[in-house]
Design a protein around this motif. Sequence first.
Motif, PDB file in Angstrom:
ATOM      1  N   THR A  25     -35.835 -31.977  33.198  1.00 19.43           N
ATOM      2  CA  THR A  25     -35.584 -32.203  31.773  1.00 19.43           C
ATOM      3  C   THR A  25     -34.843 -31.024  31.155  1.00 19.43           C
ATOM      4  O   THR A  25     -33.889 -31.216  30.387  1.00 19.43           O
ATOM      5  N   THR A  26     -35.249 -29.821  31.497  1.00 16.05           N
ATOM      6  CA  THR A  26     -34.609 -28.618  30.952  1.00 16.05           C
ATOM      7  C   THR A  26     -33.151 -28.525  31.384  1.00 16.05           C
ATOM      8  O   THR A  26     -32.276 -28.236  30.566  1.00 16.05           O
ATOM      9  N   LEU A  27     -32.876 -28.794  32.658  1.00 16.50           N
ATOM     10  CA  LEU A  27     -31.495 -28.748  33.140  1.00 16.50           C
ATOM     11  C   LEU A  27     -30.627 -29.790  32.441  1.00 16.50           C
ATOM     12  O   LEU A  27     -29.500 -29.495  32.027  1.00 16.50           O
ATOM     13  N   ILE A  28     -31.140 -31.002  32.312  1.00 11.68           N
ATOM     14  CA  ILE A  28     -30.387 -32.049  31.618  1.00 11.68           C
ATOM     15  C   ILE A  28     -30.136 -31.624  30.168  1.00 11.68           C
ATOM     16  O   ILE A  28     -29.029 -31.756  29.656  1.00 11.68           O
ATOM     17  N   TYR A  29     -31.159 -31.103  29.528  1.00  9.98           N
ATOM     18  CA  TYR A  29     -31.053 -30.656  28.136  1.00  9.98           C
ATOM     19  C   TYR A  29     -29.995 -29.568  27.995  1.00  9.98           C
ATOM     20  O   TYR A  29     -29.188 -29.585  27.071  1.00  9.98           O
ATOM     21  N   LEU A  33     -26.710 -33.618  27.110  1.00 10.74           N
ATOM     22  CA  LEU A  33     -27.685 -34.641  26.708  1.00 10.74           C
ATOM     23  C   LEU A  33     -27.302 -36.034  27.213  1.00 10.74           C
ATOM     24  O   LEU A  33     -28.165 -36.883  27.409  1.00 10.74           O
ATOM     25  N   GLU A  34     -26.018 -36.264  27.460  1.00  6.74           N
ATOM     26  CA  GLU A  34     -25.578 -37.562  27.968  1.00  6.74           C
ATOM     27  C   GLU A  34     -26.201 -37.893  29.322  1.00  6.74           C
ATOM     28  O   GLU A  34     -26.323 -39.054  29.693  1.00  6.74           O
ATOM     29  N   LEU A  35     -26.590 -36.864  30.053  1.00  7.88           N
ATOM     30  CA  LEU A  35     -27.221 -37.089  31.368  1.00  7.88           C
ATOM     31  C   LEU A  35     -28.552 -37.829  31.242  1.00  7.88           C
ATOM     32  O   LEU A  35     -29.016 -38.428  32.211  1.00  7.88           O
ATOM     33  N   THR A  37     -28.914 -40.515  29.874  1.00 12.20           N
ATOM     34  CA  THR A  37     -28.606 -41.938  30.016  1.00 12.20           C
ATOM     35  C   THR A  37     -27.947 -42.260  31.358  1.00 12.20           C
ATOM     36  O   THR A  37     -27.593 -43.410  31.603  1.00 12.20           O
ATOM     37  N   ALA A  38     -27.761 -41.271  32.224  1.00 14.04           N
ATOM     38  CA  ALA A  38     -27.088 -41.479  33.507  1.00 14.04           C
ATOM     39  C   ALA A  38     -28.047 -42.120  34.516  1.00 14.04           C
ATOM     40  O   ALA A  38     -29.118 -41.581  34.790  1.00 14.04           O
ATOM     41  N   TRP A  39     -27.629 -43.245  35.078  1.00 10.92           N
ATOM     42  CA  TRP A  39     -28.471 -43.963  36.036  1.00 10.92           C
ATOM     43  C   TRP A  39     -28.723 -43.137  37.291  1.00 10.92           C
ATOM     44  O   TRP A  39     -29.804 -43.190  37.873  1.00 10.92           O
ATOM     45  N   TRP A  40     -27.748 -42.343  37.698  1.00 11.47           N
ATOM     46  CA  TRP A  40     -27.905 -41.577  38.930  1.00 11.47           C
ATOM     47  C   TRP A  40     -28.923 -40.438  38.761  1.00 11.47           C
ATOM     48  O   TRP A  40     -29.560 -40.035  39.734  1.00 11.47           O
ATOM     49  N   ILE A  41     -29.090 -39.970  37.548  1.00 15.23           N
ATOM     50  CA  ILE A  41     -30.133 -38.959  37.296  1.00 15.23           C
ATOM     51  C   ILE A  41     -31.501 -39.595  37.521  1.00 15.23           C
ATOM     52  O   ILE A  41     -32.399 -38.986  38.109  1.00 15.23           O
ATOM     53  N   ALA A 106     -29.852 -37.363  18.915  1.00 10.42           N
ATOM     54  CA  ALA A 106     -28.617 -37.417  19.703  1.00 10.42           C
ATOM     55  C   ALA A 106     -28.804 -38.297  20.934  1.00 10.42           C
ATOM     56  O   ALA A 106     -27.931 -39.115  21.261  1.00 10.42           O
ATOM     57  N   ILE A 107     -29.943 -38.169  21.600  1.00 11.39           N
ATOM     58  CA  ILE A 107     -30.214 -38.981  22.788  1.00 11.39           C
ATOM     59  C   ILE A 107     -30.343 -40.457  22.406  1.00 11.39           C
ATOM     60  O   ILE A 107     -29.868 -41.340  23.121  1.00 11.39           O
TER      61      ILE A 107
END
Length: 176
Positions: A25-29, A33-35, A37-41, A106-107
């Motif tokens: 979560t921290t890395l995505i943040y 923030l678009e990550l 919604t990324a399916w591969w994440i 934003a998310i």
Amino acid sequence: MINEIIKRNGISYGIITGIGSVLITTLIYIIDLELFTAWWISLLSISFYLIIAIVLLNKTKKELNNFLSFKDAFTTYFISALIGIIISVIFNIILFNYIDPSAKDAIKELTIKYMINAMQKFNAPSSTINEAIKNLQENDQFSISGLLKGSLSYIVFSTIFGLILAAFFKSKPSQA
């Protein structure tokens, strides 16, 4: 009484899972923030949790002299999953409600855009798209109550997943 090996491994791997979730979560943040919604994440996250669960149950089985009952396998996994979920939810509550409440807005907007694009690709009727947008706008998945409700879904999913893993990892009865 719960076997000490089961309890120790469940707690240890639960902490590992929780810390892993916090790091993801921290890395995505931090990155984008678009990550969120990324399916591969999502696939990477599920793979991480699956690998941790497999390592946990293999280790526990070895420590129990290669005998792991269905109940012990499920109990070990469930303890781990529950602790991981609790750590993750507490972190998300702090991050999205106290540290950076604007991130959840934003998310939400990114999620709405992603959902609209996905539904349009599948030629969903505009009434269905509008209803889905309305539902997303009305529900705050990152509020404290939203995160707690979401954690119940994670617990249900983890329970089902744990039952499947326990069936797979349980020791076969020995033939006499």
